[in-house]
Design an enzyme around this catalytic site. Structure first.
Site, PDB file in Angstrom:
ATOM      1  NE  ARG A  35      -4.309  -1.474   0.253  1.00  0.00           N
ATOM      2  CZ  ARG A  35      -5.413  -1.407   0.988  1.00  0.00           C
ATOM      3  NH1 ARG A  35      -5.593  -0.416   1.827  1.00  0.00           N
ATOM      4  NH2 ARG A  35      -6.329  -2.334   0.869  1.00  0.00           N
ATOM      5  NE  ARG A  39      -7.647   5.101   2.430  1.00  0.00           N
ATOM      6  CZ  ARG A  39      -8.428   4.191   2.985  1.00  0.00           C
ATOM      7  NH1 ARG A  39      -9.680   4.468   3.233  1.00  0.00           N
ATOM      8  NH2 ARG A  39      -7.951   3.015   3.313  1.00  0.00           N
ATOM      9  NE  ARG A  48     -10.767   6.880  -3.466  1.00  0.00           N
ATOM     10  CZ  ARG A  48     -12.066   7.170  -3.487  1.00  0.00           C
ATOM     11  NH1 ARG A  48     -12.514   8.123  -4.285  1.00  0.00           N
ATOM     12  NH2 ARG A  48     -12.912   6.497  -2.729  1.00  0.00           N
ATOM     13  CG  ASP A  85      -8.971  -3.604  -4.124  1.00  0.00           C
ATOM     14  OD1 ASP A  85      -8.401  -2.957  -3.239  1.00  0.00           O
ATOM     15  OD2 ASP A  85      -9.758  -4.556  -3.876  1.00  0.00           O
ATOM     16  CE1 TYR A 161     -12.675  -7.917   2.150  1.00  0.00           C
ATOM     17  CE2 TYR A 161     -11.101  -9.560   1.409  1.00  0.00           C
ATOM     18  CZ  TYR A 161     -11.415  -8.476   2.201  1.00  0.00           C
ATOM     19  OH  TYR A 161     -10.468  -7.946   3.041  1.00  0.00           O
TER      20      TYR A 161
HETATM   21  O1  CP3 Z   1      -0.163  -1.743  -2.437  1.00  0.00           O
HETATM   22  C1  CP3 Z   1      -0.465  -0.861  -3.274  1.00  0.00           C
HETATM   23  O2  CP3 Z   1      -0.073   0.312  -3.166  1.00  0.00           O
HETATM   24  C2  CP3 Z   1      -1.244  -1.277  -4.502  1.00  0.00           C
HETATM   25  C3  CP3 Z   1      -2.669  -1.173  -4.448  1.00  0.00           C
HETATM   26  C4  CP3 Z   1      -3.523  -2.106  -3.601  1.00  0.00           C
HETATM   27  C5  CP3 Z   1      -4.779  -1.687  -3.076  1.00  0.00           C
HETATM   28  N1  CP3 Z   1      -5.381  -2.768  -2.506  1.00  0.00           N
HETATM   29  C6  CP3 Z   1      -5.312  -0.322  -3.172  1.00  0.00           C
HETATM   30  C7  CP3 Z   1      -6.441   0.098  -2.320  1.00  0.00           C
HETATM   31  C8  CP3 Z   1      -3.367  -3.454  -3.263  1.00  0.00           C
HETATM   32  C9  CP3 Z   1      -2.186  -4.375  -3.516  1.00  0.00           C
HETATM   33  C10 CP3 Z   1      -4.553  -3.846  -2.573  1.00  0.00           C
HETATM   34  C11 CP3 Z   1      -4.793  -5.223  -2.093  1.00  0.00           C
HETATM   35  C12 CP3 Z   1      -5.984  -5.508  -1.316  1.00  0.00           C
HETATM   36  N2  CP3 Z   1      -7.245  -4.991  -1.463  1.00  0.00           N
HETATM   37  C13 CP3 Z   1      -6.046  -6.507  -0.294  1.00  0.00           C
HETATM   38  C14 CP3 Z   1      -4.917  -7.430   0.119  1.00  0.00           C
HETATM   39  C15 CP3 Z   1      -3.907  -6.752   0.968  1.00  0.00           C
HETATM   40  C16 CP3 Z   1      -4.425  -6.298   2.314  1.00  0.00           C
HETATM   41  O3  CP3 Z   1      -4.429  -5.082   2.536  1.00  0.00           O
HETATM   42  O4  CP3 Z   1      -4.816  -7.150   3.112  1.00  0.00           O
HETATM   43  C17 CP3 Z   1      -7.359  -6.512   0.209  1.00  0.00           C
HETATM   44  C18 CP3 Z   1      -7.891  -7.410   1.307  1.00  0.00           C
HETATM   45  C19 CP3 Z   1      -8.121  -5.561  -0.538  1.00  0.00           C
HETATM   46  C20 CP3 Z   1      -9.565  -5.265  -0.430  1.00  0.00           C
HETATM   47  C21 CP3 Z   1      -9.839  -3.864  -0.067  1.00  0.00           C
HETATM   48  N3  CP3 Z   1      -9.571  -2.777  -0.870  1.00  0.00           N
HETATM   49  C22 CP3 Z   1     -10.431  -3.381   1.134  1.00  0.00           C
HETATM   50  C23 CP3 Z   1     -10.866  -4.258   2.285  1.00  0.00           C
HETATM   51  C24 CP3 Z   1     -10.493  -1.992   1.031  1.00  0.00           C
HETATM   52  C25 CP3 Z   1     -11.126  -1.054   2.020  1.00  0.00           C
HETATM   53  C26 CP3 Z   1     -10.263  -0.802   3.179  1.00  0.00           C
HETATM   54  C27 CP3 Z   1      -9.320   0.315   2.905  1.00  0.00           C
HETATM   55  O5  CP3 Z   1      -8.114   0.174   3.198  1.00  0.00           O
HETATM   56  O6  CP3 Z   1      -9.803   1.330   2.421  1.00  0.00           O
HETATM   57  C28 CP3 Z   1      -9.920  -1.622  -0.220  1.00  0.00           C
HETATM   58  C29 CP3 Z   1      -9.756  -0.262  -0.748  1.00  0.00           C
HETATM   59  C30 CP3 Z   1      -8.408   0.155  -1.246  1.00  0.00           C
HETATM   60  N4  CP3 Z   1      -7.563  -0.616  -1.995  1.00  0.00           N
HETATM   61  C31 CP3 Z   1      -7.825   1.437  -1.087  1.00  0.00           C
HETATM   62  C32 CP3 Z   1      -6.583   1.406  -1.751  1.00  0.00           C
HETATM   63  C33 CP3 Z   1      -5.600   2.520  -1.900  1.00  0.00           C
HETATM   64  C34 CP3 Z   1      -8.461   2.633  -0.372  1.00  0.00           C
HETATM   65  C35 CP3 Z   1      -9.598   3.152  -1.198  1.00  0.00           C
HETATM   66  C36 CP3 Z   1      -9.696   4.662  -1.297  1.00  0.00           C
HETATM   67  O7  CP3 Z   1      -8.746   5.312  -1.744  1.00  0.00           O
HETATM   68  O8  CP3 Z   1     -10.765   5.164  -0.972  1.00  0.00           O
END
Ligand code: CP3
Length: 355
Positions: A35, A39, A48, A85, A161
């Site tokens: 990540r 944010r 965003r 994602d 999910y």
């Molecule tokens: O790592 C990176 O920089 C690359 C991008 C990336 C995202 N999600 C961007 C994201 C990667 C590799 C993921 C993987 C991901 N997504 C996982 C596995 C890794 C982990 O964190 O456990 C999972 C379980 C998800 C599912 C997911 N996506 C959830 C549960 C959420 C909501 C919670 C949260 O952190 O907001 C997301 C949203 C998400 N994915 C965001 C980002 C930057 C935030 C969304 C936003 O900007 O509003």
């Protein structure tokens, strides 16, 4: 006689992360952070804010390339991870998905055979084409020493999910379906293995140099189910990737796998194992003794804290991993409240070990 100088274009540029994962020698300890785009960065929040929702950002190559590159402009990192994602695969299979503001993902739940029957791999890669375009553009845009990481969720974690319709603390809906409707659950896993293999092979064809498989909820399963739902599907996925892209290193992240980590790495055939923050440093060292590159495992919360606690965590990690094939990373993703300066502190502290 005139002394010849090597033309710039033939000088080989070293890619520490890729080299560590392939031939075992590397110019310096590679570092990237799960990540790393997100944010906690004001420039991410600015992009965003211009998008309708999070999915729109993932499916807009211009913006997805931009946010992938943002952390590389600030920090001396060794890798970029595609901005996307893990839930794009269910979405591209036809499952309804939205990211509600401040709530996380919401999917149309899969509870019975009829729900699964609505999903199909037909059209999968058409829907994911904008993400593949992002990979293509990144592979051209990135500086040559940066390794491009593609990724997907592991079948088990993505299924949790899809069945619950949202994130859960204990993954109970998927665990229950795996016991009560084993055939249905296996069909879902099989569909995900197939779809994820196509998606990752398309990322590789577009320029991804390393693949990471995120199994965030691997730790929620008892022993037998861990073998059946985490190891077996990942092993099949890895075999499908290796059949077409034998040289692309794969990193697995079975979060919470604990004592099963080495078993997972050896049974699935991956080249790198990413550890969560709870993993003990001797366990990481032991896995690396088996020829598997290890990645991790700074606690994301010590990165929020910064200060002496962060320096100490880096020093302990670097001392334990000295001379080993180790990629510095966190034990899980950067959290939004992380001060960007602390990321710079972490990287500077890591670099001090190579001086
Ligand atoms: O790592 C990176 O920089 C690359 C991008 C990336 C995202 N999600 C961007 C994201 C990667 C590799 C993921 C993987 C991901 N997504 C996982 C596995 C890794 C982990 O964190 O456990 C999972 C379980 C998800 C599912 C997911 N996506 C959830 C549960 C959420 C909501 C919670 C949260 O952190 O907001 C997301 C949203 C998400 N994915 C965001 C980002 C930057 C935030 C969304 C936003 O900007 O509003």
């Amino acid at each position: 006689m005139k002394k010849e100088s090597t033309p710039v274009h033939t000088q080989s540029v070293r890619k520490p992360m890729l080299e560590l994962l392939t031939n075992g020698t590397w110019a310096r300890s590679p570092i990237w952070l799960m990540r790393q785009a997100g944010r906690y960065l004001p420039e991410y929040r600015a992009v965003r804010a211009q998008t309708r929702d999070f999915l729109d950002l993932c499916y807009s190559p211009d913006k997805a390339v931009e946010v992938t590159l943002q952390p590389l402009r600030r920090y001396d990192l060794d890798a970029a991870i595609l901005f996307a994602d893990i839930l794009l695969v269910p979405h591209a299979l036809g499952q309804g998905l939205r990211f509600a503001e401040g709530e996380g993902p919401r999917l149309d739940k899969i509870t019975q055979a009829a729900d699964l029957a609505k999903l199909s791999v037909e059209g999968l890669m058409d829907r994911l084409e904008p993400v593949i375009e992002t990979v293509r553009r990144l592979s051209v845009a990135l500086p040559p020493h940066i390794t491009l990481i593609g990724f997907a969720g592991a079948p088990w974690t993505v299924a949790t999910y899809m069945v619950a319709g949202q994130g859960t603390d204990d993954q109970a809906p998927a665990r229950l379906m795996a016991y009560a409707q084993p055939d249905l659950f296996q069909k879902l896993i099989d569909l995900l293995v197939e779809a994820t293999a196509s998606y990752l092979l398309a990322q590789v064809a577009a320029g991804a140099e390393v693949i990471q498989i995120f199994d965030t909820w691997a730790g929620s399963l008892p022993e037998k189910e861990f073998t059946r739902l985490v190891i077996e599907p990942t092993k099949r996925l890895v075999a499908l990737l290796k059949a077409k892209a034998p040289d692309v290193p794969i990193i697995g992240f079975p979060r919470g796998a604990g004592t099963r980590a080495l078993d997972y790495a050896q049974a699935t055939g991956i080249q790198g194992l990413s550890f969560d923050a709870q993993a003990q440093l001797p366990t990481m060292a032991q896995v690396s003794d088996h020829g598997i590159a290890v990645q991790g495992n700074i606690d994301p919360l010590v990165l929020v804290s910064g200060g002496i606690a962060l320096d100490q965590a880096v020093d302990d990690l670097m001392a334990a991993m000295r001379g080993r094939r180790h990629i510095v990373n966190l034990g899980h993703g950067i959290v939004p409240q992380t001060p960007p300066d602390h990321v710079a502190q972490l990287i500077a502290r890591v670099r001090a070990f190579q001086a």
